[in-house]
Design an enzyme around this catalytic site. Structure first.
Site, PDB file in Angstrom:
ATOM      1  N   TYR A  90       0.958  -1.173  -0.200  1.00 24.87           N
ATOM      2  CA  TYR A  90       0.040   0.042   0.061  1.00 24.87           C
ATOM      3  C   TYR A  90       0.669   0.778  -0.321  1.00 24.87           C
ATOM      4  O   TYR A  90       0.776   1.831   1.375  1.00 24.87           O
ATOM      5  CB  TYR A  90      -0.997   0.135   0.937  1.00 24.87           C
ATOM      6  CG  TYR A  90      -2.206   0.709   1.141  1.00 24.87           C
ATOM      7  CD1 TYR A  90      -3.039   1.090   0.211  1.00 24.87           C
ATOM      8  CD2 TYR A  90      -2.045   1.628   2.523  1.00 24.87           C
ATOM      9  CE1 TYR A  90      -4.135   0.926   0.540  1.00 24.87           C
ATOM     10  CE2 TYR A  90      -3.250   2.450   2.581  1.00 24.87           C
ATOM     11  CZ  TYR A  90      -4.258   2.544   2.002  1.00 24.87           C
ATOM     12  OH  TYR A  90      -5.589   3.425   1.614  1.00 24.87           O
TER      13      TYR A  90
ATOM     14  N   HIS B 297      -2.302   7.201  -3.187  1.00 28.32           N
ATOM     15  CA  HIS B 297      -3.380   6.309  -2.521  1.00 28.32           C
ATOM     16  C   HIS B 297      -3.704   6.365  -1.235  1.00 28.32           C
ATOM     17  O   HIS B 297      -4.839   6.812  -0.967  1.00 28.32           O
ATOM     18  CB  HIS B 297      -2.436   4.942  -3.763  1.00 28.32           C
ATOM     19  CG  HIS B 297      -4.061   4.297  -3.234  1.00 28.32           C
ATOM     20  ND1 HIS B 297      -4.930   4.316  -3.582  1.00 28.32           N
ATOM     21  CD2 HIS B 297      -4.226   3.103  -2.303  1.00 28.32           C
ATOM     22  CE1 HIS B 297      -6.043   3.142  -3.701  1.00 28.32           C
ATOM     23  NE2 HIS B 297      -5.783   2.070  -3.190  1.00 28.32           N
TER      24      HIS B 297
END
Ligand code: CA
Length: 403
Positions: free
Chosen positions: A119, A124
């Protein structure tokens, strides 16, 4: 060059990526993409070329070849490059060693033992944090200190072109304040790159950040399909589960790290400074241009976003060092994916969740229809390539059609 390579081909002589293909009369085997052709390494080897035994090419996955190690596979790429560099007049003699890519079926290139998804894009993670949690404190306190990740599921990773069934599951009906079972109404893509482990560590022995790249064989383009409504209801407190594990799509050609070496660039500065075991050479990000396109069932194509792998806050060496710092072992063929790759602007967001801002800002496609998420019949195609000074190394594409 023995064959003509179309201009702007992802598969230039500098690339030489490995994949598994078959045709009507050739069983699954190892090949190399070159231009719009495939060099059949099994037949090439049987004809007496290269130093790798032909049995390593008579395989349904790349794992045995990758296990030989970078010294062997780099020599193999170099031998193939030298061989391809002979005069075009030799093509007729060797035409049976080539297969037109149009005539080949591509297969999942590696047997993936374990799949981990990170991640690692700050853009994002910030966007999702704003939407799912707190607009003021989008990043959780750990995010800048470690590459956040989770263990995904390898069994549902499919090769590009495989149709994707819309998942059913449990979603929360906020109108009635109760969960219900239904087809996901918020099916999404995630624009990611993944890397494949090429060398193993033993249990209990971490891989240091400085040696991490020796353990990485190559990279693929990766679409981590996500059902946002299922994800949002299930993810607390243990993270992604059924909203993610129904399918992920992978490009068929594995581009080696050596082919990507000319495209290294500076990574974003990390603030605050990370712990010592994560301190990497911050010049090891890679400039890979990324693009996502949606094609409707009627054939209308719209570019949804353009991003770049160079934006990643956490680099691959840091991801692998962190993954193994507790002694976890990785095995040849394991896939570690980057997480969605978003840039600063809405045009560079790597998921529908971000592009339509959770469905609040539907986008208009070129045929006039609108989308907040992906509809049945839509095909999502991702493309990726690196280029400078006219030298191009690309990944081809990964596509999936929703049924
Ligand atoms: Ca993901």
């Amino acid at each position: 060059m023995i064959i003509n390579i179309p201009r702007n081909s992802d598969f230039s002589i500098h690339n030489i990526p490995f994949g598994i293909f078959s045709t009507q009369d050739r069983s699954k085997r190892v090949g190399i993409a070159i231009g719009d052709q495939i060099l059949d390494l099994l037949e090439w080897s049987k004809a007496g070329y290269g130093e790798v035994d032909s049995s390593y090419f008579d395989q349904e996955v790349l794992n045995p070849l990758i296990k030989l190690g970078k010294k062997i596979t780099n020599q193999l790429r170099s031998d193939v490059q030298d061989w391809l560099n002979q005069d075009a007049s030799m093509y007729n003699k060797y035409s049976s060693l080539f297969v037109n890519q149009m005539d080949a079926t591509m297969h999942l290139p590696v047997e993936i033992g374990d799949y981990t998804d990170f991640y690692s894009s700050i853009e994002h993670a910030t966007n999702v944090g704003k939407m799912f949690r707190d607009p003021e404190n989008a990043l959780l306190p750990n995010w800048r200190h470690l590459p956040v990740g989770y263990h995904g599921r390898a069994s549902s990773i499919v090769v590009s072109g495989t149709p994707i069934k819309r998942p059913f599951g449990q979603v929360f009906d906020s109108d009635n304040n109760t969960p219900k079972y239904q087809a996901s109404e918020k099916l999404d893509f995630e624009l990611e790159m993944g890397f494949i482990i090429g060398k193993e560590n033993t249990l209990g022995n971490p891989i240091s950040v400085d040696e991490a790249e020796e353990y990485i064989f190559g990279m693929v383009l990766f679409n981590d399909w996500s059902a946002r409504d299922i994800q949002k209801w299930e993810y607390v407190p243990l993270g992604p589960f059924l909203g993610k594990n129904f399918a992920s799509s992978m490009s068929p050609w594995v581009v080696t790290m050596e082919a990507l070496e000319p495209y290294r660039v500076e990574a974003p500065k990390q603030e605050p400074q990370v712990l010592q075991y994560l301190q990497s050479d911050r010049s090891r990000n890679i400039d890979i241009k990324l693009e996502v396109e949606l094609e409707t069932s009627s054939g209308s194509k719209t570019t949804l976003c353009k991003s770049n792998f160079k934006y990643m806050y956490w680099d691959q060496a840091q991801q692998l060092a962190h993954h193994t710092v507790n002694g976890c072992n990785v095995r040849v063929g394991d896939l570690l994916a980057s997480g969605t790759i978003s840039g600063h602007t809405p045009e560079s967001y790597g998921s529908m969740l971000e592009i339509s801002w959770g469905g609040k800002k539907p986008i208009t496609l070129l045929d006039g229809s609108t989308r907040s998420f992906i509809e049945n019949g839509d095909t999502i195609t991702m493309k990726a390539y690196s280029e400078n000074n006219g030298v191009r190394v690309g990944f081809g594409e990964v596509l999936g059609n929703i049924i």
